[in-house]
Design an enzyme around this catalytic site. Structure first.
Site, PDB file in Angstrom:
ATOM      1  N   LEU A 111       6.428  11.162  -3.233  1.00 60.81           N
ATOM      2  CA  LEU A 111       5.074  11.489  -3.684  1.00 60.81           C
ATOM      3  C   LEU A 111       4.051  10.535  -3.084  1.00 60.81           C
ATOM      4  O   LEU A 111       2.941  10.939  -2.719  1.00 60.81           O
ATOM      5  CB  LEU A 111       5.025  11.456  -5.212  1.00 60.81           C
ATOM      6  CG  LEU A 111       5.844  12.543  -5.920  1.00 60.81           C
ATOM      7  CD1 LEU A 111       5.943  12.268  -7.412  1.00 60.81           C
ATOM      8  CD2 LEU A 111       5.254  13.926  -5.672  1.00 60.81           C
TER       9      LEU A 111
ATOM     10  N   ARG B 216       0.660  11.087  -0.313  1.00 63.65           N
ATOM     11  CA  ARG B 216      -0.648  10.422  -0.308  1.00 63.65           C
ATOM     12  C   ARG B 216      -0.920   9.794   1.059  1.00 63.65           C
ATOM     13  O   ARG B 216      -2.017   9.917   1.609  1.00 63.65           O
ATOM     14  CB  ARG B 216      -0.688   9.352  -1.402  1.00 63.65           C
ATOM     15  CG  ARG B 216      -1.888   8.424  -1.321  1.00 63.65           C
ATOM     16  CD  ARG B 216      -1.878   7.383  -2.432  1.00 63.65           C
ATOM     17  NE  ARG B 216      -2.806   6.306  -2.156  1.00 63.65           N
ATOM     18  CZ  ARG B 216      -4.122   6.374  -2.335  1.00 63.65           C
ATOM     19  NH1 ARG B 216      -4.662   7.478  -2.797  1.00 63.65           N
ATOM     20  NH2 ARG B 216      -4.895   5.344  -2.059  1.00 63.65           N
TER      21      ARG B 216
ATOM     22  N   GLU C 166      10.446  15.060 -15.391  1.00 66.82           N
ATOM     23  CA  GLU C 166       9.127  15.563 -15.769  1.00 66.82           C
ATOM     24  C   GLU C 166       8.058  14.829 -14.972  1.00 66.82           C
ATOM     25  O   GLU C 166       8.042  13.596 -14.916  1.00 66.82           O
ATOM     26  CB  GLU C 166       8.881  15.365 -17.262  1.00 66.82           C
ATOM     27  CG  GLU C 166       7.523  15.921 -17.713  1.00 66.82           C
ATOM     28  CD  GLU C 166       7.249  15.681 -19.187  1.00 66.82           C
ATOM     29  OE1 GLU C 166       7.278  16.644 -19.963  1.00 66.82           O
ATOM     30  OE2 GLU C 166       7.000  14.511 -19.547  1.00 66.82           O
TER      31      GLU C 166
END
Length: 229
Positions: free
Chosen positions: A23, A27, A139
């Site tokens: 993740l 970016r 999650e």
């Protein structure tokens, strides 16, 4: 209940570590393209054992269903500047081939009665273990900085009152949640101006860093911090 919690949680820790890298890599790709990045920063954690046990007892989760029913043992949080960024990140996650989205809950459009806002995605993520592949549920919570500020305060108060807030505090929290969302809406209204200013600021910082390197001046710790973000 698992006899060896370290062994049980090992693939969850690996999943969190790998997902944080991936993740944050998203970016970095936006930054390298000199484009606005919808991801401000990423954090992650594995739920502590005592929290897992407490939740199992509260929700009557049996040992054999722990891995299926408890979806947030591995948790990631993505912070965004703007509400619009949240939905862009959701789309980016859906496009990935290295994970599968199994459930979504939009608490921005469907605000919780408490005032809580966030976008939750439950994913199935394959972890490569020594003895084969193991699919882990994780999650991902996606929210703006102001949503996160409110949620952090509400979570802290929850420990004190165990969810049974006095009416006055409950009402104040709801008003604070609405105020936080109004801030997000105002920032979205001037989003283009903010992004243009940030681009100019980033360009200026880049020029300054280059000048420092040419003249042999030392780069400050703040500059190193900017590069890591």
């Amino acid at each position: 209940m698992p006899k060896d919690w370290d062994l049980f949680l090992m693939p969850y820790r690996q999943a969190v570590d790998e997902l944080k890298i991936k993740l944050r890599g998203m970016r970095k790709q936006f930054q390298q393209e000199n484009a606005h990045t919808p991801i401000e920063f990423v954090t992650g954690r594995v739920k502590p054992v005592d929290s897992i046990i407490e939740k199992m007892q509260r929700r009557q989760v049996t040992d054999d269903l722990l891995e299926q029913d408890m979806q947030d043992i591995a948790g990631l949080r993505i912070m965004c500047q703007f509400v619009e960024d949240i939905y862009q990140v959701v789309d980016l996650i859906h496009q990935r081939a290295d994970l599968e989205v199994v459930e979504e809950r939009d608490y921005i459009t469907n605000v919780k009665p408490s005032g809580y806002r966030s976008y939750h995605i439950v994913i199935s993520y394959p972890v490569q273990m020594v003895h084969g592949e193991k699919h882990i549920l994780a999650e991902i919570q996606i929210r703006t900085l102001s949503m996160n500020f409110w949620a952090t305060i509400e979570h802290s108060l929850n420990y004190k009152y165990q969810g049974a807030f006095p009416e006055e505090i409950n009402e104040r929290l709801k008003r604070a949640a609405e105020a936080a969302f109004m801030l997000d809406q105002e920032m979205s209204a001037i989003r283009e101006e903010i992004q243009e200013a940030q681009q100019l600021f980033s360009y200026g910082k880049g020029q300054q860093t280059s000048d420092d390197q040419v003249t042999g001046n030392q780069v400050t710790d703040n500059d190193h911090e900017d590069k890591r973000k």
